[in-house]
Design an enzyme around this catalytic site. Structure first.
Site, short mmCIF file in Angstrom:
data_model
loop_
_atom_site.label_atom_id
_atom_site.label_comp_id
_atom_site.label_asym_id
_atom_site.label_seq_id
_atom_site.Cartn_x
_atom_site.Cartn_y
_atom_site.Cartn_z
N ASP A 38 -57.54 8.81 -11.13
CA ASP A 38 -56.39 9.14 -11.61
C ASP A 38 -54.96 10.29 -10.74
OD1 ASP A 38 -54.30 7.62 -13.51
OD2 ASP A 38 -53.43 9.59 -13.25
N ASN A 75 -49.40 1.83 -13.14
CA ASN A 75 -47.94 1.60 -14.09
C ASN A 75 -46.65 0.90 -13.46
OD1 ASN A 75 -48.17 4.31 -13.09
ND2 ASN A 75 -46.24 4.71 -14.51
N THR A 84 -40.69 -0.58 -15.70
CA THR A 84 -38.47 -0.81 -15.31
C THR A 84 -38.23 -0.25 -14.58
OG1 THR A 84 -38.55 -2.32 -17.77
CG2 THR A 84 -37.06 -2.15 -16.66
N LEU A 131 -47.74 -12.58 -17.71
CA LEU A 131 -46.12 -12.18 -17.81
C LEU A 131 -45.80 -13.88 -19.65
CD1 LEU A 131 -43.69 -11.73 -14.82
CD2 LEU A 131 -44.40 -10.21 -15.96
N ALA A 143 -47.76 -15.30 -20.31
CA ALA A 143 -48.79 -14.60 -22.00
C ALA A 143 -47.41 -13.78 -22.75
CB ALA A 143 -49.75 -14.41 -21.42
N ASN A 144 -47.71 -12.96 -22.44
CA ASN A 144 -46.42 -11.52 -22.86
C ASN A 144 -45.57 -12.03 -23.90
OD1 ASN A 144 -48.38 -9.98 -22.93
ND2 ASN A 144 -47.50 -8.49 -21.33
N CYS A 199 -45.25 -3.17 -22.81
CA CYS A 199 -44.88 -4.02 -22.14
C CYS A 199 -44.25 -5.26 -22.35
CB CYS A 199 -46.85 -4.37 -21.67
SG CYS A 199 -47.82 -3.32 -21.41
N ARG A 223 -45.56 4.30 -26.96
CA ARG A 223 -44.03 3.89 -25.88
C ARG A 223 -43.36 2.48 -26.05
NH1 ARG A 223 -47.90 3.74 -20.74
NH2 ARG A 223 -49.14 2.45 -22.52
#
Ligand code: NAD
Ligand code: UGA
Length: 457
Positions: A33, A87, A90, A217, A219-220, A272, A342
């Protein structure tokens, strides 16, 4: 033995690679990272995220076949398979602001991989991405004269925070998408072989690249849609005397509907759901499917409505003013068993109460540090109190925002005695015994339930 690398040591990269390292002892797993503090935390006794069971898994393989490092370039050069879990928030600027995925971290990673690679590699999309992102990745990876063989595979992650280790160890399914070419299929098999160490083969699903990317996308979106659906009905329950938990139970017994994800709440949060639905909406608009876009957008609008309804209810119940009143907010995390705040509805409610000039006291067993960061400027106007009893003392109201088990088992009789009267409880998670609280003297308002209010004597 293969060298596996994961770029991005966050909520996904850390737990997923720790489980892979534990289940595949013959592979060497490195997680890198750019955030040095995060890497230092992964190397310490105080991991950067709270997740039940995570520490045990990390300690079982750290410094054996699991390593955390800041040296992104060196480890790219050494890797055979690179998982990318950076990450994809948006976008907040320019075209698509507020909806489209911000792919800048993703694209930087693709360029880094190209720059530091000397040998063939499989690049695995773990981050959640717009459908057809793999095509852009392939174009970047094949954009220099060397034309090194890279294969891009999609392997979206379906874990939930709070149950990440359990979800990884026993997934409903693992999804792997790849090109229908000999090298694409070979790359896909290499990823199947990793999961096959512990996941039954029938639960490892293989598809084409675009189905895999889009399934994540979708599924969420479907999960969030269920919550918005039950939350929309909770508003109707409050008007009619029906009880949302009785309805959820009744409809959930229909095997076509099923019982899970029917808990009405103050709203869904987390990094998410909202981001991924907005991304889906943006994609539909991009392809000219405005009706489809509007359909999914409504899931997010309903969530905002539910959140706003909750703090309006606090305000109106407390005689239309909370200025100067102490309100204890129980829970900062976006759900129980995580330190993640978040998009937490709890912090949204805190902000709304601060705006109304209430004295907000926030309590949470694990998420206060993150809450302080996310609240930013507003944190100066919030009291952070780890002890729920101290938070509730002299408060006019308690608002339950996170469903921590701890909050369900407090001594509410003692809490009632310590509060200003009339004392109110707003249960945004339906975890308390409402009738019991009412008989203690509390006025109780819960999501999707008839209010229990003591009449004036
Ligand atoms: P996160 O913010 O916790 O972690 C991402 C990490 O990537 C950060 O630590 C960041 O410093 C690092 N990073 C960014 N650019 C980098 C670079 N160039 N080199 C090295 N590191 C870099 O995010 P997350 O919650 O782990 O989510 C990651 C992705 O996985 C997102 O696309 C998300 O939608 C998806 N996802 C998240 C969850 C979840 O439960 N959080 C579940 C499934 C999928
Ligand atoms: C969600 C999905 O469940 C994961 O499969 C997915 O991998 C992940 O998003 C992701 O892509 O990031 P997560 O956000 O960690 O996981 O947690 P959930 O359990 O889905 O809860 C999300 C929100 O919905 C929370 O605020 C939770 O309290 C709320 N929720 C959930 C409800 O209000 N009611 C429910 O019945 C279930």
């Amino acid at each position: 033995m293969a060298n596996l690398l994961c770029i991005g040591a966050g909520y996904v990269g850390g737990p997923t690679m720790a489980v892979i390292a534990q289940k595949c002892p013959e592979h060497r797993v490195v997680v890198v990272d750019i955030d040095g503090a995060k890497i230092a935390a992964w190397q310490s006794d105080r991991l950067p995220i709270y997740e039940p069971g995570l520490k045990e898994v990390v300690l079982s393989c750290r410094d054996k076949n699991l390593f955390f490092s800041r040296e992104v370039e060196r480890h790219i050069a050494e890797a055979d398979i690179i998982f990318v879990s950076v990450n994809t928030p948006t976008k907040t600027f320019g075209q698509g602001a507020g909806k489209a995925a911000d792919l800048q971290y993703w694209e930087k990673t693709a360029r880094l991989i190209l720059q530091h690679s000397r040998t063939p590699k499989i690049v695995v999309e773990k981050s959640t991405l717009p459908v057809r992102t793999a095509e852009a990745m392939e174009r970047i990876l094949h954009s220099d004269d060397r034309d090194l063989p890279f294969d891009v595979v999609s392997n979206p992650e379906f874990l939930s925070e709070g149950t990440a280790i359990r979800d990884m160890e026993n997934p409903d399914r693992v999804l792997i998408g790849a090109r229908d070419t000999p090298s694409g299929q070979k790359a896909m098999q290499a990823i199947v072989d990793i999961y096959a160490h512990w996941v039954p083969r029938e639960r490892i699903i293989t598809t084409n690249l675009w189905s895999s990317e889009l399934s994540k996308l979708v599924a969420n979106a479907f999960l969030a849609q269920r919550i918005s659906s039950i939350n929309s009905i909770s508003a109707l329950c409050e008007k009619t005397g029906a009880d949302i938990q009785e309805i959820a139970h009744a409809i959930g017994l229909d095997s076509r509907i099923g019982p899970r994800f029917l808990n009405a709440s103050v709203a869904f949060g987390g990094s998410c759901f909202k981001k991924d639905i907005l991304n889906l909406v943006y994609l539909c608009e991009h392809y000219g499917l405005s009706e489809v876009a509007r359909y999914w957008d409504q899931v997010v609008r309903m969530n905002e409505y539910q959140q706003a309804r909750f703090h309006s209810c606090i305000l109106s119940s407390l005689f239309n003013t909370v200025a100067g009143k102490r309100i204890a907010v129980f829970g900062a995390a976006f759900k129980a068993n995580t330190s993640d705040t978040r998009e937490s509805p709890a912090l949204h409610v805190c902000r709304a109460l601060v705006e109304e000039r209430a004295e907000v006291v926030l309590t949470d067993p694990y998420a206060l540090d993150n809450a302080r960061i996310v609240l930013g400027e507003d944190a100066r106007r919030v009291i952070f109190e780890p002890d729920p009893y101290a938070a509730a003392a002299n408060a006019h109201a308690i608002a339950i925002l996170t469903e921590w088990t701890l909050f369900a088992h407090l001594d509410y009789q003692a809490i009632y005695r310590s509060m200003a009267k009339p004392a109110f409880i707003f249960d945004g998670r339906n975890i308390l015994d409402h009738r019991g609280l009412f008989s203690m003297g509390f006025n109780v308002q819960a999501i999707g339930k008839p209010p229990l209010i003591h009449s004036a004597r």
